[in-house]
Write an enzyme that holds these catalytic residues in place. Structure first.
Site, short mmCIF file in Angstrom:
data_model
loop_
_atom_site.label_atom_id
_atom_site.label_comp_id
_atom_site.label_asym_id
_atom_site.label_seq_id
_atom_site.Cartn_x
_atom_site.Cartn_y
_atom_site.Cartn_z
N SER A 1 0.74 -1.26 0.08
CA SER A 1 0.02 0.02 -0.06
C SER A 1 0.79 1.52 -0.11
O SER A 1 1.75 1.32 0.69
CB SER A 1 -0.82 -0.16 1.24
OG SER A 1 -1.17 1.21 1.57
N GLY A 2 0.50 2.27 -0.99
CA GLY A 2 1.06 3.44 -0.71
C GLY A 2 0.93 4.29 0.39
O GLY A 2 1.62 4.76 1.10
N LEU A 3 -0.47 4.10 1.23
CA LEU A 3 -0.68 4.82 2.17
C LEU A 3 0.29 4.44 3.39
O LEU A 3 0.93 5.14 4.02
CB LEU A 3 -1.98 4.61 2.54
CG LEU A 3 -2.48 5.12 4.09
CD1 LEU A 3 -2.28 6.58 4.16
CD2 LEU A 3 -3.65 4.58 4.22
N ASP B 1 1.04 10.42 2.60
CA ASP B 1 0.89 9.59 1.21
C ASP B 1 0.70 10.53 -0.17
O ASP B 1 -0.36 10.66 -0.65
CB ASP B 1 -0.77 8.99 1.53
CG ASP B 1 -0.87 7.88 0.20
OD1 ASP B 1 -0.07 7.51 -0.44
OD2 ASP B 1 -2.05 7.35 0.09
N ASP C 1 0.91 -0.77 -5.05
CA ASP C 1 0.46 0.43 -5.30
C ASP C 1 1.38 1.45 -5.91
O ASP C 1 1.99 2.08 -5.22
CB ASP C 1 -0.20 1.07 -3.94
CG ASP C 1 -1.00 2.31 -4.01
OD1 ASP C 1 -0.99 2.96 -5.03
OD2 ASP C 1 -1.42 2.76 -2.86
N ASP D 1 0.72 4.30 -7.35
CA ASP D 1 0.22 5.73 -7.36
C ASP D 1 -0.19 6.10 -8.71
O ASP D 1 -0.77 5.28 -9.56
CB ASP D 1 1.27 6.79 -6.76
CG ASP D 1 1.21 6.54 -5.19
OD1 ASP D 1 0.41 5.71 -4.54
OD2 ASP D 1 2.19 7.00 -4.30
N GLU E 1 -2.80 4.75 -10.60
CA GLU E 1 -4.44 5.26 -10.65
C GLU E 1 -4.41 6.71 -11.54
O GLU E 1 -3.41 7.37 -11.73
CB GLU E 1 -4.72 5.81 -9.09
CG GLU E 1 -3.61 6.77 -8.62
CD GLU E 1 -3.73 6.76 -7.11
OE1 GLU E 1 -3.56 5.63 -6.31
OE2 GLU E 1 -4.22 7.62 -6.38
N LYS F 1 0.36 12.79 -6.24
CA LYS F 1 -1.43 12.53 -5.95
C LYS F 1 -1.32 12.85 -4.51
O LYS F 1 -0.55 12.84 -3.52
CB LYS F 1 -1.39 10.92 -6.27
CG LYS F 1 -0.65 9.76 -5.92
CD LYS F 1 -0.41 9.09 -4.87
CE LYS F 1 -1.58 9.27 -3.72
NZ LYS F 1 -1.94 7.99 -3.12
N ASN G 1 -3.92 11.14 -1.07
CA ASN G 1 -4.65 9.93 -0.60
C ASN G 1 -6.25 10.11 -1.30
O ASN G 1 -6.73 11.20 -1.07
CB ASN G 1 -4.67 9.18 0.62
CG ASN G 1 -5.49 8.25 0.86
OD1 ASN G 1 -6.58 8.08 1.40
ND2 ASN G 1 -4.65 7.05 1.03
N SER G 2 -6.91 9.14 -1.67
CA SER G 2 -8.25 9.12 -2.11
C SER G 2 -9.23 9.55 -1.07
O SER G 2 -10.64 9.97 -1.54
CB SER G 2 -8.72 7.90 -2.68
OG SER G 2 -7.61 7.54 -3.91
N ARG H 1 -6.31 1.79 -12.12
CA ARG H 1 -7.14 2.23 -10.98
C ARG H 1 -8.20 3.48 -11.37
O ARG H 1 -7.49 4.37 -11.64
CB ARG H 1 -6.62 2.17 -9.67
CG ARG H 1 -7.39 3.14 -8.70
CD ARG H 1 -6.48 3.04 -7.44
NE ARG H 1 -6.98 3.90 -6.21
CZ ARG H 1 -6.29 4.01 -5.20
NH1 ARG H 1 -5.29 3.14 -5.04
NH2 ARG H 1 -6.54 5.07 -4.28
N HIS I 1 -12.47 2.25 -7.43
CA HIS I 1 -12.35 2.53 -5.98
C HIS I 1 -13.54 3.40 -5.60
O HIS I 1 -14.19 4.03 -6.30
CB HIS I 1 -11.05 3.37 -5.80
CG HIS I 1 -10.59 3.51 -4.64
ND1 HIS I 1 -10.94 2.66 -3.43
CD2 HIS I 1 -9.56 4.03 -3.76
CE1 HIS I 1 -10.56 2.71 -2.38
NE2 HIS I 1 -9.52 3.77 -2.39
#
Ligand code: SPV
Ligand code: MG
Length: 550
Positions: free
Chosen positions: A49-51, A61, A88, A90, A117, A123, A125-126, A162, A193
């Site tokens: 995970s990028g987070l 992130d 991930d 990104d 994504e 980027k 975090n979503s 993504r 997502h």
């Protein structure tokens, strides 16, 4: 020519999950140990995970950790686990060209696939202001996917596209339009997502998508949806995206607060992983096994040097008024220092010197000193008994007045015998008393390794010719050490114990049936008993082989 992989790659394993007829799961990991834990729990794949990778670095992130820093951590994760890792990625860390290099580097580190994504670099975090985040140009993102696919070496390497349209609030149609475009560009799967607390929009997307390619979801926000709902909807992979890090964070917060408040470990020890569990996760056992197979065994070698005597018998009295014989300088360095240096050179580092006469003159670094307080009226075995505790598993016992070429000690240390002695077979005529050695065979110098046993050490010549002279150095190891200690105890019972010397000990060992191996040498050593010896010692120390050198 590219070499064909001989066994299924991790990429192939990830692809198999994408093609599975079951609902499959990827579990988040963020470093080597969490990757190992995820695999051991039974997961067939890992979500890097990028987070959580950025969080474990302590940064946001937002592409604050450079992609090479991420890739370095991915290598640890890949090394620590056998299951495939989907990274991930990104936004791919730049344009199509950065994407190409990313894919190349990920493959080199054993990563099975990457998810990119359709947002802009850098980027966010979503789940942080997702609706305000600009989306990538579709055509440009398609180019990135194509560039990635064209640069992968392993045909099984997976690229997941993504779609962030739902996150950014663009609606289902835009999400579907983008997903189709990425599918056309060659993406192996679509990650759709959502940040909603219900799975409605994901399920709607899935219905419309209708299995055009595998769908991947991240139900962090709609976690209460039963997993069977995803199964029924034909989702292929569910990613549990950040849960190992979140579990670790809570555990660490509670633990550190408690230890800080209580200033003791007593309340927490039973609630945390034992240290042995950490060793196990690090595969410490494997290293121990490898050490047994490959590493040279580091022996714990000891030396015990008898240096209690003054050495006045043969004309050294004048020189030893203020020091024991072992402290007589030879070419500027005391005999004992030379001996100690030789021992250190052969990695014999536990050196104990038994001092007696003028003990305070023995002023030397790197040795332990044991005192024989009755040195004036006692002999070598009393000195040895004083240093009984220093007789380690593998110990060389030596007189303190020896000079020798280093190979003699080296060869003695290579012996596997429980007890070994060095015997000089070049019986240079010596007027004085010396330790004549009678052996099971004479020195056959044409033979490289001779198995010869010591039969007797005598100060006086017997009716038979001796085979050589014991130089005053012996070694005991393992059982040999126990034999020596027992012999010392037995001889200690005798009334004449104070007069006994090392030859008596050797003879006792032989009489008790213990083998004493002979290591023959031919000169290349001397001991110092009189002023002539001292002169020869200077030549010896300068490397001049004088006629008198034994
Ligand atoms: C991540 O794990 O870094 C993801 C998933 O990208 S999410 O945080 O849900 O966006
Ligand atoms: Mg991410």
């Amino acid at each position: 020519m590219d070499r064909l992989p001989t066994q299924p790659t991790k990429a192939a394993a990830l692809r198999a999950l994408l093609n599975s007829s079951e609902l499959e799961f990827l579990m988040e990991a963020h470093n080597g140990i969490s990757a190992r834990i995820v695999e051991e729990a039974g997961f067939k794949g890992i979500w890097a995970s990028g987070l959580t990778l950025s969080a474990q670095f302590g940064v946001r992130d937002n592409n604050e950790a450079s992609w090479t820093q991420v890739v370095d951590m991915l290598e640890f994760m890949s090394d620590a686990s056998r299951v495939p890792i989907l990274v991930d990625g990104d936004t791919g860390y730049g344009d199509f060209n950065n994407m190409r290099r990313l894919v190349q580097k990920l493959e080199q580190r054993g990563i099975a696939g990457v998810c990119i994504e359709d947002k802009l670099f850098p980027k966010s975090n979503s789940f942080i202001n997702g609706h305000r985040q600009p989306l990538a140009d579709v055509a440009e993102f398609q180019g990135k996917i194509r560039a990635g696919k064209d640069s992968q070496k392993d045909p099984a390497f997976v690229i997941v596209a993504r779609v962030e349209a739902l996150i950014a609030g663009w609606g289902l149609d835009e999400a579907l339009r983008r997903a189709e475009a990425y599918h056309q560009a060659g993406a192996d799967a679509i990650l759709i997502h959502s940040k909603k607390s219900s799975a409605d929009e994901i399920l709607a997307f899935s219905r419309e998508w209708a299995g055009r390619s595998p769908l991947v979801i991240v139900p962090t926000k709609y976690y209460s949806t039963p997993t069977d709902v995803f199964r029924a909807a034909g989702i292929r992979i569910v990613i549990w995206a950040n849960h190992t890090l979140r579990a670790a964070v809570l555990a660490m917060q509670e633990l550190t607060r408690e230890i800080h408040a209580t200033q003791t470990l007593v309340n927490v020890e039973d609630r945390i992983a034992p240290v042995n569990e950490i060793f196990r996760l690090q595969s410490a056992e494997e290293l121990l096994a490898a050490e047994r197979q490959y590493a040279t065994v580091k022996r714990n070698l000891s030396a015990l040097v008898l240096a209690a005597s003054r050495g006045e018998d043969e004309g050294l009295g004048m020189l030893t008024e203020d020091r024991p014989k072992a402290m007589l300088p030879v070419a500027g360095r005391p005999l004992l220092q030379r001996l100690v240096d030789e021992f250190k050179r052969q990695s014999v580092n536990n050196i104990t010197v038994v001092a007696g006469y003028k003990a305070q003159a023995i002023d030397m670094a790197g040795i332990e000193i044991v005192h024989n307080r009755s040195h004036a009226e006692s002999g070598e075995l009393v000195s040895l008994a004083c240093a009984r505790d220093a007789i380690g598993e593998d110990t060389v016992v030596s007189y303190g007045d020896l000079l020798f070429r280093s190979y003699i000690l080296r060869d003695l240390l290579e012996s596997r015998a429980e007890v070994a002695v060095v015997v000089d077979s070049s019986l240079a005529p010596v007027a004085r008393r010396c330790d004549l050695a009678y052996c099971s065979a004479p020195d056959d110098r044409s033979m490289f390794h001779q198995e010869v046993r010591l039969l007797r050490v005598n100060a006086r010549p017997g009716p038979d010719a001796a085979n050589g002279r014991w130089i005053g150095m012996l070694r005991v190891q393992g059982a040999g050490r126990r034999w020596l200690l027992r012999a010392l105890d037995a001889l200690g019972e005798r009334p004449d114990f104070p007069q006994l010397g090392l030859p008596d000990l050797l003879n006792h060992l032989i009489d008790s049936g213990h083998p004493v191996q002979v290591l023959y040498v031919n000169g290349h050593w001397l001991d110092v008993n009189n002023p002539d010896d001292l002169r020869r010692a200077v030549d010896f120390a300068h490397g001049i082989s004088s006629a008198g050198e034994r």
